[in-house]
Enzyme design. Structure first.
Site, short mmCIF file in Angstrom:
data_model
loop_
_atom_site.label_atom_id
_atom_site.label_comp_id
_atom_site.label_asym_id
_atom_site.label_seq_id
_atom_site.Cartn_x
_atom_site.Cartn_y
_atom_site.Cartn_z
N TYR A 198 -44.25 -33.42 6.41
CA TYR A 198 -45.32 -33.22 7.39
C TYR A 198 -44.91 -32.29 8.53
O TYR A 198 -45.67 -31.43 8.95
CB TYR A 198 -45.73 -34.55 8.01
CG TYR A 198 -46.32 -35.52 7.02
CD1 TYR A 198 -47.67 -35.58 6.82
CD2 TYR A 198 -45.49 -36.36 6.27
CE1 TYR A 198 -48.23 -36.46 5.92
CE2 TYR A 198 -46.03 -37.25 5.36
CZ TYR A 198 -47.39 -37.30 5.18
OH TYR A 198 -47.93 -38.17 4.28
N PRO A 220 -47.59 -31.46 15.50
CA PRO A 220 -48.45 -32.12 16.51
C PRO A 220 -48.78 -31.19 17.68
O PRO A 220 -49.89 -31.24 18.21
CB PRO A 220 -47.59 -33.31 16.95
CG PRO A 220 -46.77 -33.62 15.76
CD PRO A 220 -46.44 -32.28 15.15
N ILE A 279 -54.96 -27.82 14.93
CA ILE A 279 -56.36 -27.77 15.38
C ILE A 279 -56.74 -29.18 15.84
O ILE A 279 -56.62 -30.13 15.08
CB ILE A 279 -57.25 -27.24 14.26
CG1 ILE A 279 -56.91 -25.75 14.03
CG2 ILE A 279 -58.73 -27.42 14.62
CD1 ILE A 279 -57.58 -25.11 12.84
N ARG A 334 -58.94 -32.11 16.58
CA ARG A 334 -60.23 -32.52 15.99
C ARG A 334 -61.34 -32.69 17.02
O ARG A 334 -62.50 -32.51 16.71
CB ARG A 334 -60.07 -33.80 15.17
CG ARG A 334 -59.67 -35.03 15.95
CD ARG A 334 -59.79 -36.28 15.08
NE ARG A 334 -58.81 -36.30 14.00
CZ ARG A 334 -57.59 -36.85 14.10
NH1 ARG A 334 -57.21 -37.41 15.22
NH2 ARG A 334 -56.76 -36.83 13.08
N ASN A 380 -54.18 -31.84 7.96
CA ASN A 380 -54.11 -33.21 7.48
C ASN A 380 -55.10 -34.06 8.27
O ASN A 380 -54.91 -34.26 9.47
CB ASN A 380 -52.70 -33.76 7.67
CG ASN A 380 -52.54 -35.19 7.18
OD1 ASN A 380 -52.76 -35.45 6.00
ND2 ASN A 380 -52.16 -36.10 8.06
N GLU A 381 -56.15 -34.53 7.61
CA GLU A 381 -57.09 -35.45 8.25
C GLU A 381 -57.60 -34.92 9.58
O GLU A 381 -57.66 -35.65 10.55
CB GLU A 381 -56.42 -36.82 8.48
CG GLU A 381 -55.80 -37.42 7.24
CD GLU A 381 -55.25 -38.83 7.49
OE1 GLU A 381 -55.31 -39.31 8.62
OE2 GLU A 381 -54.78 -39.44 6.52
N ASP A 407 -59.96 -39.81 3.24
CA ASP A 407 -60.78 -40.67 2.37
C ASP A 407 -61.83 -41.42 3.18
O ASP A 407 -62.14 -42.57 2.86
CB ASP A 407 -59.85 -41.64 1.60
CG ASP A 407 -60.53 -42.27 0.39
OD1 ASP A 407 -61.54 -41.70 -0.08
OD2 ASP A 407 -60.07 -43.32 -0.07
N ARG A 437 -66.39 -37.75 3.37
CA ARG A 437 -65.51 -37.16 2.36
C ARG A 437 -66.25 -36.25 1.37
O ARG A 437 -65.73 -35.20 0.99
CB ARG A 437 -64.72 -38.23 1.61
CG ARG A 437 -65.55 -39.18 0.76
CD ARG A 437 -64.68 -40.29 0.17
NE ARG A 437 -63.57 -39.78 -0.62
CZ ARG A 437 -63.60 -39.70 -1.96
NH1 ARG A 437 -64.65 -40.07 -2.64
NH2 ARG A 437 -62.55 -39.21 -2.61
N GLU A 462 -51.34 -39.20 -0.22
CA GLU A 462 -50.72 -40.43 0.31
C GLU A 462 -51.36 -41.59 -0.44
O GLU A 462 -52.58 -41.66 -0.56
CB GLU A 462 -51.01 -40.64 1.81
CG GLU A 462 -50.29 -39.70 2.75
CD GLU A 462 -50.64 -39.93 4.23
OE1 GLU A 462 -51.31 -40.94 4.56
OE2 GLU A 462 -50.26 -39.08 5.06
N TYR A 477 -46.65 -42.99 0.06
CA TYR A 477 -46.35 -43.04 1.48
C TYR A 477 -45.53 -44.29 1.72
O TYR A 477 -46.05 -45.39 1.51
CB TYR A 477 -47.64 -43.05 2.31
CG TYR A 477 -47.38 -42.86 3.78
CD1 TYR A 477 -47.28 -41.60 4.32
CD2 TYR A 477 -47.18 -43.96 4.62
CE1 TYR A 477 -47.00 -41.41 5.67
CE2 TYR A 477 -46.90 -43.77 5.96
CZ TYR A 477 -46.81 -42.51 6.48
OH TYR A 477 -46.52 -42.33 7.80
#
Ligand SMILES: *[C@@H]1O[C@H](CO)[C@@H](O)[C@H](O)[C@H]1NC(C)=O
Ligand SMILES: *[C@@H]1O[C@H](CO)[C@@H](O)[C@H](O)[C@H]1NC(C)=O
Ligand SMILES: *[C@@H]1O[C@H](CO)[C@@H](O)[C@H](O)[C@H]1NC(C)=O
Ligand SMILES: *[C@@H]1O[C@H](CO)[C@@H](O)[C@H](O)[C@H]1NC(C)=O
Ligand SMILES: *[C@@H]1O[C@H](CO)[C@@H](O)[C@H](O)[C@H]1NC(C)=O
Ligand SMILES: *[C@@H]1O[C@H](CO)[C@@H](O)[C@H](O)[C@H]1NC(C)=O
Length: 533
Positions: free
Chosen positions: A84, A113, A117, A119, A152-153, A193, A198, A255, A287
């Site tokens: 990551y 971190p 971007i 969120r 990621n998410e 998810d 999604r 994950e 994970y």
């Protein structure tokens, strides 16, 4: 004698190094580009944090740790890791070679971190483009690089869906950058998810007329499968996989491994690597490798130390991995005709237009600043929150009174000002200068208590003769930031939420924190319109 010695050493060399072949994508599957065999990720998420030095986490800079873990991966039957957080400025040669020699592919998340971007205040800007390119440059030449993850998410619920357009613009520009280097490294996106968004996300990253703006693969971090009694159906894994049945690019479980019931039985591995999903998805990543505060590890390890302590779930994972024998196909016998998705329409539950932000261009931004008559003085510093707040507050007020569309990005409407991707300091100056011009160059409009401002004669006489945003800004070489080391020590990052997902969408630093929405501007107008001009 001499001959047999050579044979022995050749055999030894074969046995001790399993250097991997480049992967390639055809349709919705990964293949070994040399053997033509389908490839499944038998992966594990890899981000050891214990004992790590100050600054950005970077397990791929810990050669002792990599040597230690390559042996463990062989024991487990793992063929890939996802990392990551890494620091572009450190050397990764030793770790990447150790893993290559052990037959381990590496999937790299590009953001950190500090540089990601956000969120809830999304932006795709010159600074992030530069930092993402530096990350690409740091890893692109390694043979065992499996791909990059652009986010990621990032959007993780309905209110944050406006961020997806910025992530997709990042994907487009980073793919363009990679292809300009004549490399075919895939770039993908990973979601959490979330049931509400999604389907829109999966379609969004696969839609549109520009193939450069489509993800090369798609990852799902999913924790649906909990406890020993869960099944493919009862867990909802069948629903999880449904949108990927005819998806035009590969999908991966990036994950998995719900830890609500301990020790884990990891029954989802039977589905991921068996008849349930072997034709639909391309494997997955448990994970996670190391035990951290969130209690998902299968080993206990510490930065720079060789010791490995195996935990309860180690044997379960190893046993399930040994049983994983997905029946794949070969590149030659697989000739799919898959269609890309239709873009989701903008609605109350999906707030990203299919019109994407433009590619950020530093030359446009610096030319814009050169055209201004009221600019910040040399003592202005983005590290000085007092100065930043003084400028931001004035700017918010101004934008409540006059249009700031040229420096504002609105992904729901799909409208992006020509300077919306500039740094916050550049955009703030554009706003202050606009007010200065609106006030007929009244010198008191170029004075703000708490922030140094100067009236200057612009070196660029006409802003309209500045270059326009173009793809050349995307293919230009990046520059290492000067001054404080990127990633610094201020943000330990990689903090993991309770579902085990490692959030990468935290802050982008004070430089990105400019708030320009109308609510904020309106409140500020009420509070301070009398003291401003
Ligand atoms: C799982 O199934 C077994 C056997 O049917 C049962 O004894 C056990 O209570 C179940 N566990 C859970 C968590 O439902
Ligand atoms: C996938 O495509 C096949 C063949 O075109 C079709 O029969 C099937 O219904 C599609 N499945 C989904 C879930 O769209
Ligand atoms: C929305 O987009 C349209 C055209 O794409 C534009 O004319 C309009 O000004 C935009 N609205 C806002 C609030 O930016
Ligand atoms: C940039 O675009 C604007 C509007 O599309 C145009 O008027 C201007 O001439 C362009 N500038 C350059 C240098 O191409
Ligand atoms: C606008 O800013 C206000 C005040 O900071 C905040 O409460 C609100 O959520 C923001 N709205 C949007 C749409 O970002
Ligand atoms: C400049 O602005 C100040 C403060 O608003 C005002 O008092 C002054 O009259 C203005 N000067 C001119 C020439 O408009």
């Amino acid at each position: 004698m001499k001959f047999s010695l050579t044979v022995v050493s050749a055999l030894f060399a074969l046995k001790s190094t399993l250097a991997v072949n480049q992967l390639t994508i055809k349709g919705s599957k990964f293949f070994d580009s040399v053997t033509g065999q389908q490839f499944y990720f038998k992966g594990i998420d890899y981000q050891p944090e214990k004992g790590a030095p100050e600054g950005d986490l970077d397990p791929l800079a810990d050669s002792t740790g990599c040597t230690r873990d390559a042996a463990v991966f062989k024991d487990l039957g793992v063929n890939s890791i996802r990392v990551y957080q890494t620091d572009y400025s450190r050397n990764h040669d030793a770790c990447m070679k150790t893993f290559n020699d052990a037959g381990i592919y590496v999937l790299i998340d590009i953001p950190t971190p500090k540089y990601s971007i956000d969120r809830s205040n999304p932006s795709w800007n010159t600074e992030l483009l530069n930092m993402y390119k530096l990350k690409v440059d740091a890893f692109i030449n390694y043979q065992n690089l499996a791909g990059f993850i652009i986010g990621n998410e990032v959007a993780n619920d309905v209110p944050t869906t406006a961020s997806a357009a910025f992530v997709k613009a990042a994907l487009r520009d980073i793919k363009t950058y990679i292809r300009s280097k004549k490399k075919n490294i895939p770039v993908g996106y990973v979601d959490n998810d979330d049931l509400d968004i999604r389907l829109s996300l999966i379609a969004y990253f696969n839609c549109g007329s520009d193939p450069m703006a489509q993800a090369d693969f798609y990852g799902v971090n999913t924790y649906r499968w909990c406890g020993a009694n869960a099944t493919f159906k009862s867990s909802g894994y069948d629903q999880m996989a449904e949108p990927f049945k005819n998806y035009s690019v590969p999908s991966i479980v990036t994950e998995y491994g719900c830890n609500v019931v301990q020790p884990r039985s990891l029954g989802e591995m039977g589905s991921i690597y068996g008849p349930d999903l072997q034709d639909i998805m391309s494997g997955g990543f448990l994970y996670q490798y190391s035990q951290e505060d969130n209690n998902y590890g299968i080993v206990d390890v510490s930065y720079g130390k060789s010791a490995v302590t195996k935990l309860d779930d180690y044997a379960v994972f190893k046993k399930n991995m040994a049983a994983a024998n997905p029946k794949g196909t070969t590149m030659n016998s697989y000739n799919p005709s898959l269609k890309t998705s239709s873009c989701p329409s903008v609605s109350s539950t999906w707030m990203s237009s299919s019109t994407l932000p433009p590619p950020p261009s530093e030359s446009v931004c610096s030319c814009m600043v050169k055209s201004l008559s009221c600019v910040v003085g040399s003592s202005y510093s983005t590290d000085d929150t007092g100065m930043v707040n003084a400028l931001s507050n004035s700017a918010s007020t101004i934008c409540g009174l006059t249009s700031c569309a040229d420096v504002t990005a609105d992904s729901k409407n799909g409208t992006y000002g020509p300077y919306s991707y500039c740094s916050s300091t550049q955009r703030l100056q554009w706003i202050i200068n606009k007010n200065y011009l609106n006030q007929n160059k009244n010198s008191s409009a170029c004075k703000i208590t708490g922030a140094p401002l100067n009236v200057v004669s612009p070196s660029q006489s006409n802003i309209n003769s500045c270059p326009n945003s173009s793809s050349s800004s995307v293919t230009d070489a990046p520059t290492a930031p000067s001054g404080t080391k990127p990633g610094g020590s201020s943000n330990s990052g990689g903090s993991s939420s309770s579902d085990g997902s490692s959030s990468q969408s935290g802050t982008t630093g004070s430089a990105q924190s400019l708030i320009l929405n109308h609510t904020a501007a309106f409140i500020l107008v009420l509070l301070c319109s009398f003291s401003l001009f």
